[in-house]
Design an enzyme around this catalytic site. Structure first.
Site, PDB file in Angstrom:
ATOM      1  N   ASP A  94       0.857  -1.183   0.000  1.00 52.65           N
ATOM      2  CA  ASP A  94       0.000   0.000   0.000  1.00 52.65           C
ATOM      3  C   ASP A  94       0.901   1.244   0.000  1.00 52.65           C
ATOM      4  O   ASP A  94       1.829   1.346   0.805  1.00 52.65           O
ATOM      5  CB  ASP A  94      -0.860  -0.057   1.283  1.00 52.65           C
ATOM      6  CG  ASP A  94      -1.988   0.945   1.286  1.00 52.65           C
ATOM      7  OD1 ASP A  94      -2.378   1.423   0.209  1.00 52.65           O
ATOM      8  OD2 ASP A  94      -2.507   1.224   2.391  1.00 52.65           O
ATOM      9  N   HIS A  95       0.652   2.164  -0.901  1.00 53.16           N
ATOM     10  CA  HIS A  95       1.409   3.429  -0.967  1.00 53.16           C
ATOM     11  C   HIS A  95       2.929   3.246  -1.056  1.00 53.16           C
ATOM     12  O   HIS A  95       3.670   3.846  -0.271  1.00 53.16           O
ATOM     13  CB  HIS A  95       1.080   4.333   0.225  1.00 53.16           C
ATOM     14  CG  HIS A  95      -0.289   4.911   0.145  1.00 53.16           C
ATOM     15  ND1 HIS A  95      -0.631   5.916  -0.729  1.00 53.16           N
ATOM     16  CD2 HIS A  95      -1.430   4.592   0.801  1.00 53.16           C
ATOM     17  CE1 HIS A  95      -1.916   6.186  -0.597  1.00 53.16           C
ATOM     18  NE2 HIS A  95      -2.428   5.392   0.309  1.00 53.16           N
ATOM     19  N   GLU A 146      -1.877   5.928  -8.736  1.00 50.44           N
ATOM     20  CA  GLU A 146      -2.832   6.902  -8.194  1.00 50.44           C
ATOM     21  C   GLU A 146      -2.764   8.211  -8.954  1.00 50.44           C
ATOM     22  O   GLU A 146      -1.684   8.715  -9.257  1.00 50.44           O
ATOM     23  CB  GLU A 146      -2.581   7.154  -6.699  1.00 50.44           C
ATOM     24  CG  GLU A 146      -3.581   8.151  -6.104  1.00 50.44           C
ATOM     25  CD  GLU A 146      -3.652   8.164  -4.579  1.00 50.44           C
ATOM     26  OE1 GLU A 146      -3.378   7.117  -3.952  1.00 50.44           O
ATOM     27  OE2 GLU A 146      -3.985   9.218  -4.024  1.00 50.44           O
ATOM     28  N   HIS A 234      -9.293   4.562  -1.990  1.00 52.38           N
ATOM     29  CA  HIS A 234      -8.549   4.579  -0.717  1.00 52.38           C
ATOM     30  C   HIS A 234      -9.396   5.297   0.334  1.00 52.38           C
ATOM     31  O   HIS A 234     -10.403   5.906   0.021  1.00 52.38           O
ATOM     32  CB  HIS A 234      -7.228   5.336  -0.910  1.00 52.38           C
ATOM     33  CG  HIS A 234      -6.170   4.509  -1.550  1.00 52.38           C
ATOM     34  ND1 HIS A 234      -4.968   4.261  -0.967  1.00 52.38           N
ATOM     35  CD2 HIS A 234      -6.154   3.854  -2.737  1.00 52.38           C
ATOM     36  CE1 HIS A 234      -4.239   3.498  -1.767  1.00 52.38           C
ATOM     37  NE2 HIS A 234      -4.932   3.238  -2.852  1.00 52.38           N
ATOM     38  N   SER A 237     -12.820   3.822   5.040  1.00 51.53           N
ATOM     39  CA  SER A 237     -13.419   3.341   6.289  1.00 51.53           C
ATOM     40  C   SER A 237     -14.683   4.138   6.552  1.00 51.53           C
ATOM     41  O   SER A 237     -14.806   5.289   6.124  1.00 51.53           O
ATOM     42  CB  SER A 237     -12.434   3.512   7.450  1.00 51.53           C
ATOM     43  OG  SER A 237     -11.490   2.452   7.446  1.00 51.53           O
TER      44      SER A 237
HETATM   45 ZN   LIG Z   1      -4.374   5.070   0.829  1.00 52.09          ZN
END
Ligand SMILES: [Zn+2]
Length: 332
Positions: A94-95, A146, A234, A237
Site C-alpha cells: 500500500d502506498h 494513483e 482509498h 473506512s
Molecule cells: Zn491510501
C-alpha cells in the site's frame, strides 16, 4: 528472489476482472498484527470471499517486511486449514513511494504493489509508474497507480487538501503508465478524521457529523473514459459510530471522528470500483474491544484475554463489510 506464486498468493488481475463484471468490490484490509491477519482470513474463508491483505510502509516499519510476508504465506496455509481449497489472497504493498521499495516487495513475495506518484507532477507520476510497471510485469505482479490527491493522514502519507482526479487525464495516464488499476480521488479521505466539522452538516437528533457525499459524477465520468478498467478507492473506512461510542465510553477521546457512509461505498462497489481500502475501521474495532475489556476486567493482564475479543470484533466487522458493503461473498 521469492515469487508470490511459490507462496500460494495470487495477483489482482483475474479477481478485478470478475469484480468489475460482477458489480462488487474486493476488500483490501491493512494488517500488521497476527490477530488482524487471523481475523481477515477467518472472515474471508467463512464468506467465501477473495481478499487483498495490504501492507503500508508504516506497517513494514512496525512489524518488519519479512515477518509480514511470512504472515501472508501463513494466511494462505491457514485459509486451507480452515477448509478453503483454493484461497484467493493477494499480498499488496500500500502506498509504495519509490521504485526501490516496489522492487524489494516484488522480489520478496508480494503479488501486487501500489506506486503512489500522486504528489508528483503529472509527467513524473507517469514515468515513475511506468518504471515500476515494466519491472512488475516481468514477474506477473500487478500495479496500482494513483491520480488525484486524497486528504487526510494514513501512516506516513498526509495531505491537507484533496484534488479530485481529472477524468480528462485518465485515458492518457492509464495507457502511458501501463498500470493495472487506478486509485482515484472522489472525496474519500485517509484516517478516522476524514472531514473537518465545517465541511459537514450535523444530524440534529444525534449531534453526529454528516460528511459531504462522494463525487459520483467524477467517478462516472472516469468510468465513461475507461470502461471496465479497475478503479480503487482509498480512505474508505466508515468509522462506525458504535465503535467510536464504545471507545469514548471507556476512556477514549475521539470527538467528531467520521467516515464514508456505507451505502455510498455499496453504490460505488457496483461500478468499476473493484478494490476498497479499509484500515481505520479495523483499528477502531480492535481498540473499542480492548478498551471495553480492560475497563470491565481491571484485574486481568494476559494479552490473550483482551486480544481475543479484539480479534472477534475485527472479524465481525470484516464479515459485515464483505457481505453488506462490498458484496464479495460467495465469489470463490
Ligand atoms: Zn491510501
Amino acid at each position: 528472489m521469492t515469487s508470490y506464486k511459490d507462496l500460494g498468493l495470487v495477483n489482482t488481475k483475474e479477481m478485478f476482472a470478475k469484480a468489475v463484471k460482477g458489480g462488487y468490490a474486493i476488500p483490501a484490509f491493512n494488517f500488521n498484527t497476527m490477530e488482524q491477519m487471523q481475523a481477515i482470513v477467518q472472515a474471508a474463508v467463512e464468506t467465501k470471499s477473495p481478499v487483498i491483505m495490504q501492507v503500508s510502509k508504516g506497517a513494514r516499519n512496525y512489524a518488519n517486511g519479512t515477518i509480514l510476508r511470512y504472515m501472508a504465506q501463513g494466511a494462505v496455509e491457514y485459509a486451507k486449514e480452515l477448509g478453503c481449497a483454493k484461497p484467493q489472497i493477494v499480498l499488496h504493498l500500500d502506498h509504495g513511494d519509490s521504485f526501490e521499495l516496489c522492487k524489494d516487495c516484488i522480489d520478496n513475495g508480494f503479488s501486487s504493489v501500489m506506486i503512489d506518484g500522486s504528489a508528483l507532477p503529472y509527467e513524473e507520476n507517469i514515468a515513475l509508474t511506468k518504471k515500476v510497471v515494466d519491472y512488475a510485469h516481468q514477474h506477473d505482479v500487478t500495479v496500482e497507480a494513483e491520480l488525484g490527491v486524497l486528504a487526510g493522514v494514513e501512516d506516513e502519507v498526509a495531505s491537507e487538501v484533496s484534488h479530485y482526479t481529472k477524468p480528462e487525464e485518465v485515458i492518457d495516464f492509464a495507457k502511458r503508465s501501463g498500470c493495472d488499476s487506478l486509485a482515484i480521488s472522489i472525496g474519500t479521505s485517509h484516517g478516522a478524521y476524514k472531514f473537518k466539522p465545517e465541511q459537514c452538516t450535523r444530524d440534529p437528533k444525534t449531534g453526529k457529523l454528516v460528511p459531504p457525499p462522494l463525487a459520483f459524477d467524477v467517478l462516472h465520468a472516469i468510468e465513461e473514459k475507461l470502461p471496465g478498467f479497475p478503479i480503487v478507492l482509498h480512505g474508505s473506512s466508515s468509522v462506525p459510530q458504535d465503535e467510536v461510542d464504545t471507545i469514548n465510553k471507556f476512556g477514549g477521546k475521539l470527538p467528531d471522528a467520521v467516515g464514508i457512509p456505507e451505502e455510498q461505498l455499496r453504490e460505488a462497489s457496483k461500478s468499476a470500483v473493484c478494490k476498497i481500502n479499509i484500515d481505520s475501521d479495523s483499528r477502531l474495532a480492535m481498540t473499542a474491544a480492548i478498551r471495553k475489556y480492560m475497563a470491565e476486567n481491571p484485574g486481568h493482564f494476559d494479552p490473550r484475554q483482551y486480544l481475543k475479543p479484539a480479534r472477534e470484533n475485527m472479524k465481525k466487522m470484516y464479515i459485515h463489510k464483505i457481505v453488506n458493503v462490498l458484496g464479495s461473498n460467495d465469489k470463490l
